[in-house]
Scaffold this active site. Sequence first.
Site, mmCIF file in Angstrom:
data_model
loop_
_atom_site.group_PDB
_atom_site.id
_atom_site.type_symbol
_atom_site.label_atom_id
_atom_site.label_comp_id
_atom_site.label_asym_id
_atom_site.label_seq_id
_atom_site.Cartn_x
_atom_site.Cartn_y
_atom_site.Cartn_z
ATOM 1 N N ASN A 123 1.113 -1.488 0.169
ATOM 2 C CA ASN A 123 0.084 0.049 -0.153
ATOM 3 C C ASN A 123 0.763 0.997 0.130
ATOM 4 O O ASN A 123 1.136 1.398 1.140
ATOM 5 C CB ASN A 123 -0.877 0.064 1.167
ATOM 6 C CG ASN A 123 -1.353 1.406 1.509
ATOM 7 O OD1 ASN A 123 -1.880 2.265 0.336
ATOM 8 N ND2 ASN A 123 -2.568 0.981 2.080
ATOM 9 N N ARG A 152 -2.444 -1.193 -3.267
ATOM 10 C CA ARG A 152 -4.058 -1.154 -3.395
ATOM 11 C C ARG A 152 -3.475 0.160 -4.191
ATOM 12 O O ARG A 152 -2.401 0.937 -4.277
ATOM 13 C CB ARG A 152 -3.935 -0.393 -2.015
ATOM 14 C CG ARG A 152 -4.797 0.618 -1.396
ATOM 15 C CD ARG A 152 -4.729 1.392 -0.329
ATOM 16 N NE ARG A 152 -5.875 2.127 -0.054
ATOM 17 C CZ ARG A 152 -5.724 3.234 0.512
ATOM 18 N NH1 ARG A 152 -4.969 3.335 0.881
ATOM 19 N NH2 ARG A 152 -7.193 4.145 0.681
ATOM 20 N N HIS A 201 -12.937 4.093 0.426
ATOM 21 C CA HIS A 201 -11.817 3.333 0.952
ATOM 22 C C HIS A 201 -13.221 1.644 0.634
ATOM 23 O O HIS A 201 -13.406 1.069 1.577
ATOM 24 C CB HIS A 201 -13.418 3.659 2.095
ATOM 25 C CG HIS A 201 -12.536 4.979 2.441
ATOM 26 N ND1 HIS A 201 -13.694 5.834 3.140
ATOM 27 C CD2 HIS A 201 -11.616 5.576 2.993
ATOM 28 C CE1 HIS A 201 -12.080 6.738 3.987
ATOM 29 N NE2 HIS A 201 -11.416 6.299 3.578
ATOM 30 N N ARG A 243 -10.650 17.201 6.323
ATOM 31 C CA ARG A 243 -11.581 17.669 6.075
ATOM 32 C C ARG A 243 -12.488 18.191 6.239
ATOM 33 O O ARG A 243 -13.485 17.884 7.237
ATOM 34 C CB ARG A 243 -11.472 16.245 4.643
ATOM 35 C CG ARG A 243 -10.034 15.909 4.046
ATOM 36 C CD ARG A 243 -10.233 15.336 3.351
ATOM 37 N NE ARG A 243 -9.389 13.485 3.486
ATOM 38 C CZ ARG A 243 -9.355 12.732 2.834
ATOM 39 N NH1 ARG A 243 -10.580 12.321 2.532
ATOM 40 N NH2 ARG A 243 -8.381 12.019 3.658
ATOM 41 N N GLU A 255 -8.271 -3.925 5.343
ATOM 42 C CA GLU A 255 -7.868 -3.811 4.230
ATOM 43 C C GLU A 255 -6.287 -4.419 3.265
ATOM 44 O O GLU A 255 -7.319 -5.054 2.102
ATOM 45 C CB GLU A 255 -7.427 -2.551 3.574
ATOM 46 C CG GLU A 255 -8.325 -0.910 3.721
ATOM 47 C CD GLU A 255 -8.094 -0.253 3.986
ATOM 48 O OE1 GLU A 255 -7.524 0.170 5.745
ATOM 49 O OE2 GLU A 255 -8.608 1.026 3.773
#
Length: 409
Positions: free
Chosen positions: A7, A99, A187, A248, A391
Amino acid sequence: MKILVLNAGSSSQKSCLYDIPGDSLPTEPLQPLWSAKVDWGHQQGIAEIEVTTATSESLETEISTDSRTEVIAHLFDCLCNGSTKVLDKLTEIDVVGHRVVHGGLEYRESVVIDDNVKRAIARLATLAPAHNPANLEGIEAIEQHLGKVPQIAVFDTAFHSQIPDAAAIYPGAYEWIEQGIRRYGFHGISHQYCAHRAADILGKDLASLRLISCHLGNGCSLAAIKNGHSVDTTMGFTPLDGLMMGSRSGTVDPGILIHLLREWDYSADKLDYVLNKASGLRGISGISNDMRQIRQAIAQGNTRAQLARDIYVHRLQSYIGAMLGSLGGLDVLVFTAGVGENAPEIRQAACAPWGFLGLELDLEKNQQNPLDTDIATIDSAVRVLVIHTQEDWQIAGESWRKLQKIGDG
Ligand code: ADP
Protein backbone atom coordinates in the site's frame (compact mmCIF):
# COMPACT_ATOMS: atom_id res chain seq x y z
CA MET A 1 0.68 -19.22 -1.41
CA LYS A 2 2.90 -16.34 -0.34
CA ILE A 3 1.31 -12.97 -1.04
CA LEU A 4 3.06 -9.64 -0.61
CA VAL A 5 0.68 -6.69 -0.16
CA LEU A 6 1.88 -3.16 -0.88
CA ASN A 7 0.00 0.00 0.00
CA ALA A 8 2.24 2.75 -1.37
CA GLY A 9 1.27 6.28 -0.33
CA SER A 10 2.95 9.58 -1.15
CA SER A 11 4.69 10.02 2.21
CA SER A 12 4.19 6.59 3.72
CA GLN A 13 4.06 2.96 2.70
CA LYS A 14 2.69 -0.17 4.32
CA SER A 15 3.53 -3.69 3.24
CA CYS A 16 2.98 -7.17 4.57
CA LEU A 17 3.48 -10.80 3.65
CA TYR A 18 0.78 -13.44 4.11
CA ASP A 19 1.24 -17.17 3.78
CA ILE A 20 -2.05 -18.80 2.80
CA PRO A 21 -1.80 -22.57 3.18
CA GLY A 22 -3.84 -25.14 1.24
CA ASP A 23 -6.08 -24.50 -1.71
CA SER A 24 -8.89 -22.47 -0.19
CA LEU A 25 -9.03 -19.00 1.29
CA PRO A 26 -9.66 -19.03 5.07
CA THR A 27 -12.88 -17.24 6.12
CA GLU A 28 -11.15 -15.71 9.17
CA PRO A 29 -8.39 -13.25 8.28
CA LEU A 30 -4.87 -14.54 8.94
CA GLN A 31 -2.15 -12.50 10.62
CA PRO A 32 0.71 -11.54 8.30
CA LEU A 33 4.04 -13.35 8.70
CA TRP A 34 5.85 -10.05 8.30
CA SER A 35 4.94 -6.39 7.98
CA ALA A 36 6.73 -3.10 7.39
CA LYS A 37 5.82 0.57 7.67
CA VAL A 38 7.80 3.32 6.01
CA ASP A 39 7.32 6.98 6.87
CA TRP A 40 8.89 9.85 4.93
CA GLY A 41 6.66 12.41 6.64
CA HIS A 42 8.80 13.39 9.65
CA GLN A 43 12.22 14.27 8.25
CA GLN A 44 12.97 15.48 4.74
CA GLY A 45 14.79 12.82 2.70
CA ILE A 46 14.78 10.27 5.52
CA ALA A 47 12.75 7.05 5.40
CA GLU A 48 11.85 5.78 8.87
CA ILE A 49 11.30 2.04 8.62
CA GLU A 50 9.70 -0.33 11.11
CA VAL A 51 9.62 -4.05 10.40
CA THR A 52 7.79 -6.59 12.57
CA THR A 53 7.19 -10.33 12.30
CA ALA A 54 4.49 -12.71 13.54
CA THR A 55 7.06 -14.03 16.03
CA SER A 56 7.38 -10.52 17.55
CA GLU A 57 10.78 -9.71 16.09
CA SER A 58 11.05 -6.03 15.27
CA LEU A 59 13.58 -3.74 13.67
CA GLU A 60 13.60 0.05 13.39
CA THR A 61 15.93 1.75 10.93
CA GLU A 62 16.30 5.05 9.13
CA ILE A 63 17.79 5.36 5.67
CA SER A 64 18.60 8.58 3.87
CA THR A 65 16.61 8.32 0.68
CA ASP A 66 13.48 9.49 -1.09
CA SER A 67 13.67 6.57 -3.48
CA ARG A 68 10.94 3.96 -3.13
CA THR A 69 13.06 1.47 -5.10
CA GLU A 70 15.91 1.80 -2.55
CA VAL A 71 13.49 1.42 0.35
CA ILE A 72 11.94 -1.67 -1.21
CA ALA A 73 15.44 -3.14 -1.72
CA HIS A 74 16.01 -2.61 2.01
CA LEU A 75 12.66 -4.25 2.87
CA PHE A 76 13.50 -7.27 0.70
CA ASP A 77 16.79 -7.57 2.57
CA CYS A 78 14.81 -7.62 5.85
CA LEU A 79 12.49 -10.31 4.42
CA CYS A 80 15.38 -12.65 3.60
CA ASN A 81 18.07 -11.82 6.16
CA GLY A 82 18.71 -11.03 9.81
CA SER A 83 16.28 -11.14 12.73
CA THR A 84 13.18 -10.36 10.62
CA LYS A 85 13.90 -13.04 8.00
CA VAL A 86 10.83 -15.07 7.00
CA LEU A 87 11.85 -16.12 3.47
CA ASP A 88 14.92 -17.95 2.12
CA LYS A 89 14.64 -16.25 -1.23
CA LEU A 90 12.39 -13.66 -2.89
CA THR A 91 11.28 -16.15 -5.55
CA GLU A 92 9.08 -17.71 -2.84
CA ILE A 93 6.71 -14.73 -3.32
CA ASP A 94 3.89 -15.97 -5.58
CA VAL A 95 2.05 -12.72 -6.19
CA VAL A 96 2.10 -9.05 -5.17
CA GLY A 97 -1.19 -7.24 -4.48
CA HIS A 98 -1.28 -3.45 -4.66
CA ARG A 99 -3.78 -1.01 -3.27
CA VAL A 100 -4.49 1.40 -6.13
CA VAL A 101 -6.73 4.28 -5.18
CA HIS A 102 -8.35 5.20 -8.50
CA GLY A 103 -9.51 2.76 -11.14
CA GLY A 104 -11.83 5.26 -12.84
CA LEU A 105 -14.65 3.82 -14.91
CA GLU A 106 -12.32 1.29 -16.52
CA TYR A 107 -11.71 -1.02 -13.59
CA ARG A 108 -14.73 -2.47 -11.86
CA GLU A 109 -12.74 -5.26 -10.24
CA SER A 110 -9.17 -6.22 -9.45
CA VAL A 111 -6.92 -6.78 -12.45
CA VAL A 112 -3.59 -8.43 -13.31
CA ILE A 113 -1.16 -5.59 -13.97
CA ASP A 114 0.30 -5.27 -17.47
CA ASP A 115 1.52 -2.29 -19.49
CA ASN A 116 -2.04 -1.20 -20.35
CA VAL A 117 -3.06 -1.24 -16.69
CA LYS A 118 0.04 0.79 -15.75
CA ARG A 119 -0.79 3.36 -18.42
CA ALA A 120 -4.37 3.59 -17.13
CA ILE A 121 -3.18 4.08 -13.53
CA ALA A 122 -0.87 6.85 -14.77
CA ARG A 123 -3.69 8.46 -16.79
CA LEU A 124 -6.03 8.34 -13.78
CA ALA A 125 -3.47 10.30 -11.73
CA THR A 126 -5.34 13.44 -12.80
CA LEU A 127 -8.25 12.17 -10.65
CA ALA A 128 -6.06 11.04 -7.73
CA PRO A 129 -2.86 13.12 -7.88
CA ALA A 130 -1.86 12.34 -4.29
CA HIS A 131 -2.24 8.58 -4.68
CA ASN A 132 -2.06 6.98 -8.14
CA PRO A 133 1.52 8.15 -8.91
CA ALA A 134 2.75 6.63 -5.61
CA ASN A 135 0.82 3.41 -6.32
CA LEU A 136 2.44 3.19 -9.76
CA GLU A 137 5.88 3.84 -8.29
CA GLY A 138 5.30 0.87 -5.97
CA ILE A 139 4.33 -1.36 -8.91
CA GLU A 140 7.42 -0.35 -10.90
CA ALA A 141 9.74 -0.77 -7.93
CA ILE A 142 8.47 -4.33 -7.40
CA GLU A 143 8.92 -5.04 -11.11
CA GLN A 144 12.54 -3.91 -10.90
CA HIS A 145 13.26 -6.23 -7.98
CA LEU A 146 11.05 -9.24 -8.68
CA GLY A 147 10.84 -9.26 -12.47
CA LYS A 148 7.89 -11.17 -13.82
CA VAL A 149 6.06 -12.03 -10.59
CA PRO A 150 2.29 -11.53 -11.15
CA GLN A 151 1.09 -8.22 -9.74
CA ILE A 152 -2.55 -7.46 -9.02
CA ALA A 153 -4.12 -4.00 -8.73
CA VAL A 154 -6.93 -3.82 -6.17
CA PHE A 155 -8.82 -0.55 -6.60
CA ASP A 156 -10.41 1.51 -3.85
CA THR A 157 -13.04 2.70 -6.32
CA ALA A 158 -14.00 -0.76 -7.70
CA PHE A 159 -16.49 -1.72 -4.98
CA HIS A 160 -18.51 1.41 -5.82
CA SER A 161 -18.48 0.89 -9.57
CA GLN A 162 -22.05 -0.43 -9.68
CA ILE A 163 -23.58 2.62 -8.01
CA PRO A 164 -26.56 3.58 -10.18
CA ASP A 165 -26.22 6.72 -12.30
CA ALA A 166 -28.87 8.56 -10.27
CA ALA A 167 -26.61 8.33 -7.21
CA ALA A 168 -23.30 8.68 -9.09
CA ILE A 169 -23.93 11.62 -11.38
CA TYR A 170 -23.73 15.17 -10.08
CA PRO A 171 -26.57 17.41 -11.23
CA GLY A 172 -24.21 19.88 -12.91
CA ALA A 173 -23.59 20.46 -16.62
CA TYR A 174 -24.12 17.44 -18.89
CA GLU A 175 -20.54 17.69 -20.15
CA TRP A 176 -19.32 16.83 -16.65
CA ILE A 177 -20.67 13.33 -17.24
CA GLU A 178 -18.86 13.11 -20.59
CA GLN A 179 -15.62 14.24 -18.93
CA GLY A 180 -15.83 11.66 -16.13
CA ILE A 181 -16.80 14.11 -13.38
CA ARG A 182 -19.00 11.85 -11.27
CA ARG A 183 -19.09 10.08 -7.92
CA TYR A 184 -16.43 7.34 -7.79
CA GLY A 185 -16.32 6.75 -4.04
CA PHE A 186 -13.31 5.60 -2.03
CA HIS A 187 -12.46 3.31 0.95
CA GLY A 188 -14.00 0.57 -1.21
CA ILE A 189 -11.49 -2.08 -0.08
CA SER A 190 -12.43 -1.42 3.55
CA HIS A 191 -16.20 -1.27 2.91
CA GLN A 192 -16.03 -4.51 0.92
CA TYR A 193 -14.00 -6.27 3.62
CA CYS A 194 -16.44 -5.10 6.32
CA ALA A 195 -19.50 -6.19 4.35
CA HIS A 196 -18.14 -9.72 3.89
CA ARG A 197 -16.89 -9.91 7.47
CA ALA A 198 -20.29 -8.73 8.77
CA ALA A 199 -22.07 -11.48 6.84
CA ASP A 200 -19.57 -14.06 8.19
CA ILE A 201 -19.97 -12.86 11.78
CA LEU A 202 -23.77 -13.00 11.50
CA GLY A 203 -23.74 -16.33 9.61
CA LYS A 204 -25.83 -14.76 6.83
CA ASP A 205 -25.60 -14.58 3.05
CA LEU A 206 -24.28 -11.11 2.18
CA ALA A 207 -26.69 -10.91 -0.78
CA SER A 208 -29.62 -11.02 1.67
CA LEU A 209 -28.43 -8.05 3.77
CA ARG A 210 -28.88 -4.28 3.55
CA LEU A 211 -25.86 -2.72 5.25
CA ILE A 212 -24.47 0.70 6.00
CA SER A 213 -20.73 0.62 6.55
CA CYS A 214 -19.29 3.61 8.45
CA HIS A 215 -15.53 3.94 7.81
CA LEU A 216 -14.53 6.59 10.34
CA GLY A 217 -10.77 7.15 10.34
CA ASN A 218 -8.83 10.29 9.41
CA GLY A 219 -10.87 10.12 6.22
CA CYS A 220 -14.52 9.20 6.72
CA SER A 221 -17.10 7.69 4.39
CA LEU A 222 -20.28 5.66 4.43
CA ALA A 223 -21.34 3.01 1.94
CA ALA A 224 -24.88 1.71 1.42
CA ILE A 225 -24.53 -1.96 0.45
CA LYS A 226 -27.25 -4.11 -1.14
CA ASN A 227 -26.88 -7.49 -2.88
CA GLY A 228 -23.20 -7.41 -1.91
CA HIS A 229 -22.51 -4.16 -3.83
CA SER A 230 -22.17 -0.54 -2.90
CA VAL A 231 -25.28 1.30 -4.16
CA ASP A 232 -24.41 4.69 -2.70
CA THR A 233 -21.51 6.29 -0.86
CA THR A 234 -20.66 9.67 0.64
CA MET A 235 -17.24 10.31 -0.91
CA GLY A 236 -17.53 11.46 -4.49
CA PHE A 237 -15.38 12.66 -7.36
CA THR A 238 -12.69 13.13 -4.74
CA PRO A 239 -12.29 11.92 -1.13
CA LEU A 240 -13.35 15.39 0.03
CA ASP A 241 -17.10 14.87 -0.40
CA GLY A 242 -19.56 13.78 2.27
CA LEU A 243 -18.90 13.46 5.98
CA MET A 244 -16.91 15.86 8.15
CA MET A 245 -13.46 14.30 8.68
CA GLY A 246 -10.27 14.80 10.71
CA SER A 247 -9.00 17.71 8.65
CA ARG A 248 -11.32 17.63 5.60
CA SER A 249 -14.53 19.61 5.46
CA GLY A 250 -16.69 17.07 3.66
CA THR A 251 -19.62 18.55 1.73
CA VAL A 252 -20.02 22.31 1.93
CA ASP A 253 -22.30 24.64 -0.03
CA PRO A 254 -20.44 25.14 -3.36
CA GLY A 255 -21.56 28.76 -3.18
CA ILE A 256 -19.08 29.20 -0.30
CA LEU A 257 -16.26 28.31 -2.70
CA ILE A 258 -17.43 30.91 -5.22
CA HIS A 259 -17.61 33.45 -2.39
CA LEU A 260 -14.06 32.62 -1.20
CA LEU A 261 -12.70 32.89 -4.76
CA ARG A 262 -14.42 36.21 -5.43
CA GLU A 263 -14.41 38.02 -2.11
CA TRP A 264 -11.46 36.55 -0.20
CA ASP A 265 -9.15 36.22 -3.21
CA TYR A 266 -8.54 32.53 -2.61
CA SER A 267 -6.38 30.67 -5.13
CA ALA A 268 -7.11 27.06 -6.11
CA ASP A 269 -4.14 25.95 -3.96
CA LYS A 270 -5.41 27.85 -0.93
CA LEU A 271 -8.88 26.33 -1.33
CA ASP A 272 -7.31 22.90 -1.63
CA TYR A 273 -5.27 23.45 1.53
CA VAL A 274 -8.14 24.83 3.61
CA LEU A 275 -10.70 22.21 2.58
CA ASN A 276 -8.33 19.23 2.85
CA LYS A 277 -5.95 20.17 5.64
CA ALA A 278 -7.41 22.92 7.81
CA SER A 279 -11.09 22.03 8.05
CA GLY A 280 -13.09 19.27 9.74
CA LEU A 281 -12.38 18.48 13.40
CA ARG A 282 -9.08 20.37 13.17
CA GLY A 283 -10.54 23.49 11.59
CA ILE A 284 -13.53 23.85 13.89
CA SER A 285 -11.79 22.87 17.15
CA GLY A 286 -8.50 24.66 16.42
CA ILE A 287 -6.94 21.79 18.38
CA SER A 288 -6.50 18.59 16.40
CA ASN A 289 -7.77 16.24 13.73
CA ASP A 290 -7.62 13.45 16.28
CA MET A 291 -10.85 12.44 18.01
CA ARG A 292 -8.90 11.45 21.15
CA GLN A 293 -7.67 15.02 21.62
CA ILE A 294 -11.12 16.40 20.83
CA ARG A 295 -12.53 14.13 23.54
CA GLN A 296 -9.93 15.34 26.06
CA ALA A 297 -10.58 19.00 25.23
CA ILE A 298 -14.35 18.50 25.64
CA ALA A 299 -13.72 16.98 29.08
CA GLN A 300 -11.84 20.18 29.95
CA GLY A 301 -14.79 22.31 28.87
CA ASN A 302 -13.49 23.47 25.47
CA THR A 303 -16.53 24.75 23.56
CA ARG A 304 -14.93 24.71 20.08
CA ALA A 305 -14.02 21.04 20.55
CA GLN A 306 -17.61 20.38 21.62
CA LEU A 307 -18.93 22.19 18.53
CA ALA A 308 -16.57 20.16 16.30
CA ARG A 309 -17.86 16.90 17.73
CA ASP A 310 -21.48 18.06 17.50
CA ILE A 311 -21.09 18.89 13.80
CA TYR A 312 -19.28 15.57 13.19
CA VAL A 313 -22.14 13.66 14.81
CA HIS A 314 -24.85 15.70 13.06
CA ARG A 315 -23.28 15.03 9.66
CA LEU A 316 -22.84 11.35 10.46
CA GLN A 317 -26.51 10.99 11.46
CA SER A 318 -27.71 12.92 8.39
CA TYR A 319 -25.69 10.83 5.97
CA ILE A 320 -26.76 7.57 7.61
CA GLY A 321 -30.27 8.85 6.86
CA ALA A 322 -29.29 9.47 3.23
CA MET A 323 -27.89 5.93 2.92
CA LEU A 324 -31.09 4.54 4.47
CA GLY A 325 -32.99 6.20 1.65
CA SER A 326 -30.84 4.40 -0.91
CA LEU A 327 -31.34 1.03 0.80
CA GLY A 328 -35.02 1.29 1.71
CA GLY A 329 -34.34 -0.23 5.15
CA LEU A 330 -31.48 -1.54 7.23
CA ASP A 331 -30.34 -4.92 8.52
CA VAL A 332 -26.79 -4.11 9.66
CA LEU A 333 -24.90 -0.98 10.67
CA VAL A 334 -21.10 -1.44 10.74
CA PHE A 335 -18.53 0.81 12.43
CA THR A 336 -14.89 0.55 11.42
CA ALA A 337 -11.49 2.38 11.29
CA GLY A 338 -9.85 4.48 14.05
CA VAL A 339 -12.91 6.37 15.31
CA GLY A 340 -15.47 3.71 14.38
CA GLU A 341 -13.53 1.00 16.24
CA ASN A 342 -12.47 3.05 19.26
CA ALA A 343 -14.99 5.79 20.07
CA PRO A 344 -18.08 4.35 21.83
CA GLU A 345 -19.58 7.82 22.34
CA ILE A 346 -19.58 8.46 18.57
CA ARG A 347 -21.16 5.05 17.87
CA GLN A 348 -23.84 5.72 20.48
CA ALA A 349 -24.62 9.15 19.04
CA ALA A 350 -24.67 7.78 15.47
CA CYS A 351 -27.21 5.13 16.50
CA ALA A 352 -29.41 7.43 18.60
CA PRO A 353 -31.87 8.61 15.90
CA TRP A 354 -32.71 5.12 14.64
CA GLY A 355 -34.71 3.78 17.57
CA PHE A 356 -37.84 4.15 15.43
CA LEU A 357 -36.39 1.52 13.07
CA GLY A 358 -36.09 -0.84 16.04
CA LEU A 359 -32.31 -0.33 16.30
CA GLU A 360 -31.27 -0.76 19.91
CA LEU A 361 -27.67 -0.55 21.05
CA ASP A 362 -26.45 -2.62 24.01
CA LEU A 363 -24.79 0.26 25.87
CA GLU A 364 -22.64 -2.01 27.99
CA LYS A 365 -21.27 -3.98 25.02
CA ASN A 366 -20.66 -0.71 23.20
CA GLN A 367 -18.35 0.42 26.03
CA GLN A 368 -16.30 -2.80 26.17
CA ASN A 369 -13.87 -2.23 23.25
CA PRO A 370 -15.78 -4.64 21.06
CA LEU A 371 -14.03 -5.91 17.93
CA ASP A 372 -15.68 -8.04 15.28
CA THR A 373 -18.65 -8.11 17.63
CA ASP A 374 -22.38 -7.43 17.51
CA ILE A 375 -23.18 -4.61 19.96
CA ALA A 376 -26.94 -4.46 19.40
CA THR A 377 -29.36 -5.86 22.01
CA ILE A 378 -30.78 -9.31 21.32
CA ASP A 379 -34.16 -7.75 20.44
CA SER A 380 -32.77 -5.04 18.14
CA ALA A 381 -34.28 -5.13 14.64
CA VAL A 382 -30.94 -3.92 13.22
CA ARG A 383 -27.61 -5.60 14.04
CA VAL A 384 -24.80 -3.17 14.93
CA LEU A 385 -21.27 -4.47 14.41
CA VAL A 386 -17.84 -3.10 15.23
CA ILE A 387 -15.35 -4.56 12.75
CA HIS A 388 -11.61 -4.12 12.67
CA THR A 389 -10.98 -3.21 9.05
CA GLN A 390 -8.29 -5.31 7.39
CA GLU A 391 -7.67 -3.79 4.00
CA ASP A 392 -4.39 -5.69 3.58
CA TRP A 393 -6.16 -8.99 4.10
CA GLN A 394 -8.83 -7.98 1.58
CA ILE A 395 -6.09 -7.17 -0.97
CA ALA A 396 -4.40 -10.52 -0.22
CA GLY A 397 -7.73 -12.30 -0.74
CA GLU A 398 -8.39 -10.51 -4.04
CA SER A 399 -4.85 -11.38 -5.22
CA TRP A 400 -5.34 -15.01 -4.19
CA ARG A 401 -8.62 -15.23 -6.14
CA LYS A 402 -7.15 -13.55 -9.20
CA LEU A 403 -4.17 -15.91 -9.25
CA GLN A 404 -6.47 -18.95 -8.94
CA LYS A 405 -8.42 -17.63 -11.95
CA ILE A 406 -5.22 -17.27 -14.00
CA GLY A 407 -4.28 -20.84 -12.97
CA ASP A 408 -7.71 -22.09 -14.08
CA GLY A 409 -7.01 -20.52 -17.47
P1 ADP B 1 -6.55 6.37 8.51
O1 ADP B 1 -7.87 6.89 8.06
O2 ADP B 1 -5.42 7.35 8.29
O3 ADP B 1 -6.25 4.97 8.05
P2 ADP B 1 -7.25 5.35 11.11
O4 ADP B 1 -8.36 4.49 10.61
O5 ADP B 1 -6.13 4.67 11.84
O6 ADP B 1 -6.64 6.32 10.06
O7 ADP B 1 -7.91 6.41 12.10
C1 ADP B 1 -7.13 7.37 12.74
C2 ADP B 1 -8.01 8.21 13.63
O8 ADP B 1 -8.73 7.36 14.52
C3 ADP B 1 -7.23 9.14 14.54
O9 ADP B 1 -6.92 10.36 13.92
C4 ADP B 1 -8.19 9.33 15.69
O10 ADP B 1 -9.06 10.41 15.37
C5 ADP B 1 -9.02 8.07 15.71
N1 ADP B 1 -8.74 7.22 16.87
C6 ADP B 1 -7.75 6.31 17.02
N2 ADP B 1 -7.81 5.74 18.25
C7 ADP B 1 -8.86 6.31 18.89
C8 ADP B 1 -9.45 6.17 20.19
N3 ADP B 1 -8.97 5.32 21.07
N4 ADP B 1 -10.52 6.95 20.46
C9 ADP B 1 -11.02 7.81 19.56
N5 ADP B 1 -10.52 7.99 18.34
C10 ADP B 1 -9.47 7.26 17.99
